[in-house]
Motif scaffolding. Structure first.
Motif, PDB file in Angstrom:
ATOM      1  N   ILE A  86      63.262  18.907  54.353  1.00  0.00           N
ATOM      2  CA  ILE A  86      62.020  19.574  54.781  1.00  0.00           C
ATOM      3  C   ILE A  86      60.807  18.716  54.425  1.00  0.00           C
ATOM      4  O   ILE A  86      59.892  18.554  55.230  1.00  0.00           O
ATOM      5  CB  ILE A  86      61.907  20.979  54.121  1.00  0.00           C
ATOM      6  N   VAL A  87      60.817  18.160  53.232  1.00  0.00           N
ATOM      7  CA  VAL A  87      59.712  17.297  52.801  1.00  0.00           C
ATOM      8  C   VAL A  87      59.596  16.101  53.740  1.00  0.00           C
ATOM      9  O   VAL A  87      58.503  15.727  54.175  1.00  0.00           O
ATOM     10  CB  VAL A  87      59.939  16.829  51.342  1.00  0.00           C
ATOM     11  N   GLU A  88      60.736  15.523  54.082  1.00  0.00           N
ATOM     12  CA  GLU A  88      60.721  14.352  54.969  1.00  0.00           C
ATOM     13  C   GLU A  88      60.173  14.712  56.347  1.00  0.00           C
ATOM     14  O   GLU A  88      59.368  13.969  56.919  1.00  0.00           O
ATOM     15  CB  GLU A  88      62.135  13.761  55.082  1.00  0.00           C
ATOM     16  N   GLU A  89      60.598  15.864  56.856  1.00  0.00           N
ATOM     17  CA  GLU A  89      60.094  16.311  58.170  1.00  0.00           C
ATOM     18  C   GLU A  89      58.585  16.490  58.138  1.00  0.00           C
ATOM     19  O   GLU A  89      57.876  16.128  59.076  1.00  0.00           O
ATOM     20  CB  GLU A  89      60.744  17.658  58.562  1.00  0.00           C
ATOM     21  N   LYS A  90      58.093  17.056  57.047  1.00  0.00           N
ATOM     22  CA  LYS A  90      56.646  17.279  56.900  1.00  0.00           C
ATOM     23  C   LYS A  90      55.885  15.952  56.964  1.00  0.00           C
ATOM     24  O   LYS A  90      54.848  15.847  57.606  1.00  0.00           O
ATOM     25  CB  LYS A  90      56.361  17.925  55.534  1.00  0.00           C
ATOM     26  N   VAL A  91      56.426  14.967  56.241  1.00  0.00           N
ATOM     27  CA  VAL A  91      55.763  13.657  56.195  1.00  0.00           C
ATOM     28  C   VAL A  91      55.761  13.008  57.576  1.00  0.00           C
ATOM     29  O   VAL A  91      54.740  12.466  58.030  1.00  0.00           O
ATOM     30  CB  VAL A  91      56.465  12.754  55.145  1.00  0.00           C
TER      31      VAL A  91
ATOM     32  N   LEU B 163      51.526   6.210  51.968  1.00  0.00           N
ATOM     33  CA  LEU B 163      51.225   6.840  50.679  1.00  0.00           C
ATOM     34  C   LEU B 163      50.278   8.029  50.858  1.00  0.00           C
ATOM     35  O   LEU B 163      50.464   9.081  50.230  1.00  0.00           O
ATOM     36  CB  LEU B 163      50.617   5.803  49.717  1.00  0.00           C
ATOM     37  N   LYS B 164      49.309   7.863  51.754  1.00  0.00           N
ATOM     38  CA  LYS B 164      48.333   8.933  51.985  1.00  0.00           C
ATOM     39  C   LYS B 164      49.013  10.220  52.470  1.00  0.00           C
ATOM     40  O   LYS B 164      48.627  11.325  52.090  1.00  0.00           O
ATOM     41  CB  LYS B 164      47.299   8.460  53.009  1.00  0.00           C
ATOM     42  N   SER B 165      50.056  10.070  53.291  1.00  0.00           N
ATOM     43  CA  SER B 165      50.761  11.263  53.790  1.00  0.00           C
ATOM     44  C   SER B 165      51.326  12.066  52.612  1.00  0.00           C
ATOM     45  O   SER B 165      51.224  13.293  52.581  1.00  0.00           O
ATOM     46  CB  SER B 165      51.875  10.855  54.758  1.00  0.00           C
ATOM     47  N   ILE B 166      51.874  11.358  51.645  1.00  0.00           N
ATOM     48  CA  ILE B 166      52.490  12.024  50.492  1.00  0.00           C
ATOM     49  C   ILE B 166      51.416  12.693  49.614  1.00  0.00           C
ATOM     50  O   ILE B 166      51.574  13.831  49.166  1.00  0.00           O
ATOM     51  CB  ILE B 166      53.331  10.998  49.700  1.00  0.00           C
ATOM     52  N   LEU B 167      50.310  11.975  49.431  1.00  0.00           N
ATOM     53  CA  LEU B 167      49.227  12.528  48.605  1.00  0.00           C
ATOM     54  C   LEU B 167      48.589  13.733  49.287  1.00  0.00           C
ATOM     55  O   LEU B 167      48.379  14.784  48.659  1.00  0.00           O
ATOM     56  CB  LEU B 167      48.154  11.459  48.362  1.00  0.00           C
ATOM     57  N   ASP B 168      48.303  13.598  50.586  1.00  0.00           N
ATOM     58  CA  ASP B 168      47.632  14.688  51.305  1.00  0.00           C
ATOM     59  C   ASP B 168      48.493  15.944  51.363  1.00  0.00           C
ATOM     60  O   ASP B 168      47.964  17.059  51.397  1.00  0.00           O
ATOM     61  CB  ASP B 168      47.263  14.245  52.730  1.00  0.00           C
ATOM     62  N   LEU B 169      49.807  15.749  51.402  1.00  0.00           N
ATOM     63  CA  LEU B 169      50.701  16.909  51.468  1.00  0.00           C
ATOM     64  C   LEU B 169      51.008  17.470  50.075  1.00  0.00           C
ATOM     65  O   LEU B 169      51.761  18.436  49.939  1.00  0.00           O
ATOM     66  CB  LEU B 169      52.000  16.529  52.186  1.00  0.00           C
ATOM     67  N   GLY B 170      50.423  16.846  49.056  1.00  0.00           N
ATOM     68  CA  GLY B 170      50.614  17.342  47.692  1.00  0.00           C
ATOM     69  C   GLY B 170      52.032  17.161  47.156  1.00  0.00           C
ATOM     70  O   GLY B 170      52.456  17.878  46.242  1.00  0.00           O
ATOM     71  N   ILE B 171      52.759  16.186  47.724  1.00  0.00           N
ATOM     72  CA  ILE B 171      54.132  15.932  47.257  1.00  0.00           C
ATOM     73  C   ILE B 171      54.080  15.154  45.937  1.00  0.00           C
ATOM     74  O   ILE B 171      53.284  14.218  45.790  1.00  0.00           O
ATOM     75  CB  ILE B 171      54.914  15.130  48.321  1.00  0.00           C
ATOM     76  N   LYS B 172      54.904  15.574  44.989  1.00  0.00           N
ATOM     77  CA  LYS B 172      54.911  14.883  43.689  1.00  0.00           C
ATOM     78  C   LYS B 172      56.113  13.949  43.611  1.00  0.00           C
ATOM     79  O   LYS B 172      57.259  14.377  43.772  1.00  0.00           O
ATOM     80  CB  LYS B 172      54.991  15.913  42.553  1.00  0.00           C
ATOM     81  N   LEU B 173      55.823  12.668  43.353  1.00  0.00           N
ATOM     82  CA  LEU B 173      56.898  11.681  43.222  1.00  0.00           C
ATOM     83  C   LEU B 173      57.265  11.523  41.758  1.00  0.00           C
ATOM     84  O   LEU B 173      56.440  11.758  40.869  1.00  0.00           O
ATOM     85  CB  LEU B 173      56.448  10.329  43.778  1.00  0.00           C
ATOM     86  N   LYS B 174      58.503  11.102  41.522  1.00  0.00           N
ATOM     87  CA  LYS B 174      58.924  10.841  40.130  1.00  0.00           C
ATOM     88  C   LYS B 174      58.442   9.469  39.667  1.00  0.00           C
ATOM     89  O   LYS B 174      57.922   9.301  38.576  1.00  0.00           O
ATOM     90  CB  LYS B 174      60.451  10.901  40.051  1.00  0.00           C
ATOM     91  N   GLY B 175      58.668   8.456  40.519  1.00  0.00           N
ATOM     92  CA  GLY B 175      58.301   7.087  40.133  1.00  0.00           C
ATOM     93  C   GLY B 175      56.862   6.762  40.490  1.00  0.00           C
ATOM     94  O   GLY B 175      56.246   7.424  41.329  1.00  0.00           O
ATOM     95  N   ASP B 176      56.328   5.726  39.839  1.00  0.00           N
ATOM     96  CA  ASP B 176      54.961   5.264  40.124  1.00  0.00           C
ATOM     97  C   ASP B 176      54.929   4.490  41.438  1.00  0.00           C
ATOM     98  O   ASP B 176      55.909   3.846  41.811  1.00  0.00           O
ATOM     99  CB  ASP B 176      54.473   4.308  39.028  1.00  0.00           C
ATOM    100  N   VAL B 177      53.760   4.522  42.077  1.00  0.00           N
ATOM    101  CA  VAL B 177      53.541   3.680  43.254  1.00  0.00           C
ATOM    102  C   VAL B 177      52.335   2.790  42.985  1.00  0.00           C
ATOM    103  O   VAL B 177      51.281   3.267  42.565  1.00  0.00           O
ATOM    104  CB  VAL B 177      53.267   4.524  44.515  1.00  0.00           C
ATOM    105  N   LEU B 178      52.528   1.491  43.210  1.00  0.00           N
ATOM    106  CA  LEU B 178      51.397   0.567  43.213  1.00  0.00           C
ATOM    107  C   LEU B 178      51.149   0.199  44.663  1.00  0.00           C
ATOM    108  O   LEU B 178      52.091   0.027  45.445  1.00  0.00           O
ATOM    109  CB  LEU B 178      51.730  -0.702  42.422  1.00  0.00           C
TER     110      LEU B 178
END
Ligand SMILES: [Zn+2]
Length: 430
Positions: free
Chosen positions: A3-8, A150-165
């Motif tokens: 579901i998360v992937e579909e949203k993105v 990255l913006k798609s993930i941030l805008d959708l409020g998805i929380k990642l486990k690992g860091d992103v640079l």
């Protein structure tokens, strides 16, 4: 997860116009290598507005000089590193996942000859689903893809486990010393890096070795009417030229590299090349030329080191000189200058490579191949000097470094989807 992937994916489809608009703005900021400041300020604001921790800093040449990979790039000699910042944003994960570094180079090569373009090179004009402009493909299209991934993930409020640079660097076109190497030496680390060089359905897994060298040949001047009393350095330089071309043919027969041949059918048997790009010599038509110099580039795929290649070039020139009565006693001088890059190769069995390949095949709906090894890329700095597994993956485009460079806009969106899914799958979702 599905579901998360579909949203993105549907977020990225809905943002198509915004992504194209963003890319157009970026293409319209000229950022020829050496003059990266305005575009970097733009990216700093973009990353800051996304809510990232952002750092913008100029490379420290004293630190760089101490590194064995350092060489003075052409743009460093012309501009130094003042007003040429790198920009790195960080998104902190919740912990427990893999980290990923998305990186693109902001610099582009000169658009000259501008008059030859069908559309002005800084216009970012869109025609038939393609955006034209210098850097549209190489590699601002990739920067748009990674930024929106990255913006798609941030805008959708998805929380990642690992860091992103996520970063944009300077000077890749010139060797990446003040860019990717400076980033690595500054201590940025991640479990893997994806550099968004253009490629479409090709994943770049190799960076070429590259060396520049200059061969100086001395002759003996005389009046042109008494040329028999002199020795023409231009003629003697031709002996060196022929020897280099013979070495080139012999190396192309001997050195094969699958990933370079995957780049295009015409690359078969051309994974390594020697190019004589500049010739200068003599002073005056009425004088026998007293000197000539050739400036050359040799490129080669992983398999030989810089010292192996230098030895072979030097031996070839010296052997050819021994067969010439003048050159035997007046041997050419060889200088190594500018570009000096060790080749590098990413193991394709690494999990990040498998993940990007699988994800790309799923999104693009076509077979994705491994390519690379004919041009020097920033991946080498990550792999060799940062210990960070690194590949290139970016949108499809044509005429990079040429006139009418364009990027395929469908491909920019698809690349963004591949990178967004890669972030979710690699870094993990809480
Ligand atoms: Zn590039």
């Amino acid at each position: 997860m599905k579901i998360v992937e579909e949203k993105v994916l549907s977020y990225l489809d809905s943002k198509r116009d915004e992504i194209i608009d963003f890319l157009g703005k970026l293409v319209r900021i000229p950022s020829v290598v050496g003059e990266e400041l305005e575009a970097q300020k733009f990216m700093y604001n973009v990353f800051r507005d996304m809510g990232l921790e952002v750092e913008m800093w100029e490379p420290d040449v004293d630190v760089l000089r101490r590194h064995p990979a350092f060489f003075e790039t052409t743009s460093f000699k012309k501009y130094g590193y003042r007003n040429r910042p790198n920009v790195i944003g960080r998104f902190r994960g919740e912990g427990g996942g893999n980290s990923l570094f998305l990186c693109g180079h902001i610099d582009v090569v000169s658009p000259e000859p501008i008059n030859a373009w069908s559309y002005p090179p800084w216009s970012g004009i869109v025609v038939d689903g393609k955006m034209y402009g210098r850097g549209a493909a190489d590699q601002k299209g990739g920067i748009a893809s990674m930024t929106y991934a990255l913006k798609s993930i941030l805008d959708l409020g998805i929380k990642l486990k690992g860091d992103v640079l996520i970063g944009t660097t300077i000077e890749e076109e010139d060797g990446g010393i003040g860019g990717a190497l400076a980033v690595v030496l500054k201590g940025y680390r991640a479990d893997a890096a994806i550099l968004t060089e253009p490629g479409g359905s090709r994943i770049g897994v190799a960076s070429a070795g590259v060396l520049y060298f200059r061969v100086k040949v001395m002759g003996r001047t005389a009046h042109a009417s008494r040329a028999h009393l002199g020795v023409n350095a231009i003629e003697k330089a031709c002996t060196v030229y022929r020897a280099l071309m013979e070495l080139n043919r012999e190396r192309q027969k001997r050195i094969r590299y699958e990933y370079a041949e995957n780049e295009a059918p015409h690359m078969k048997g051309r994974a390594t090349t020697i190019n004589v790009g500049v010739i200068r010599g003599g002073d005056w038509p009425s004088t026998v030329a007293g000197w000539t110099e050739l400036e050359c580039r040799i490129g080669w795929p992983p398999g030989e080191s810089i010292s192996d290649v230098k030895r072979e070039v030097e031996t070839t020139i010296m052997e050819a000189s021994k067969e010439d009565s003048w050159l035997r006693d007046h041997p050419p001088k060889i200088e190594w200058f500018g570009w000096s890059a060790e080749p590098s190769e990413q193991d394709v069995n690494h999990p990040i490579v498998k993940l990007v390949k699988g994800t790309a095949e799923e999104v693009l709906g076509e077979r994705v191949v491994f390519a690379g090894g004919s041009a020097g890329l920033d991946t080498r700095h990550f792999i060799l000097y940062g210990g960070i597994p690194a590949i290139t993956f970016g949108p499809e485009g044509e005429n990079t470094h040429g006139i009418d460079e364009y990027v395929n806009l469908d491909s920019v969106i698809k690349t963004s989807k591949v990178l967004a899914l890669t972030l979710l799958r690699w870094c993990g979702v809480t």
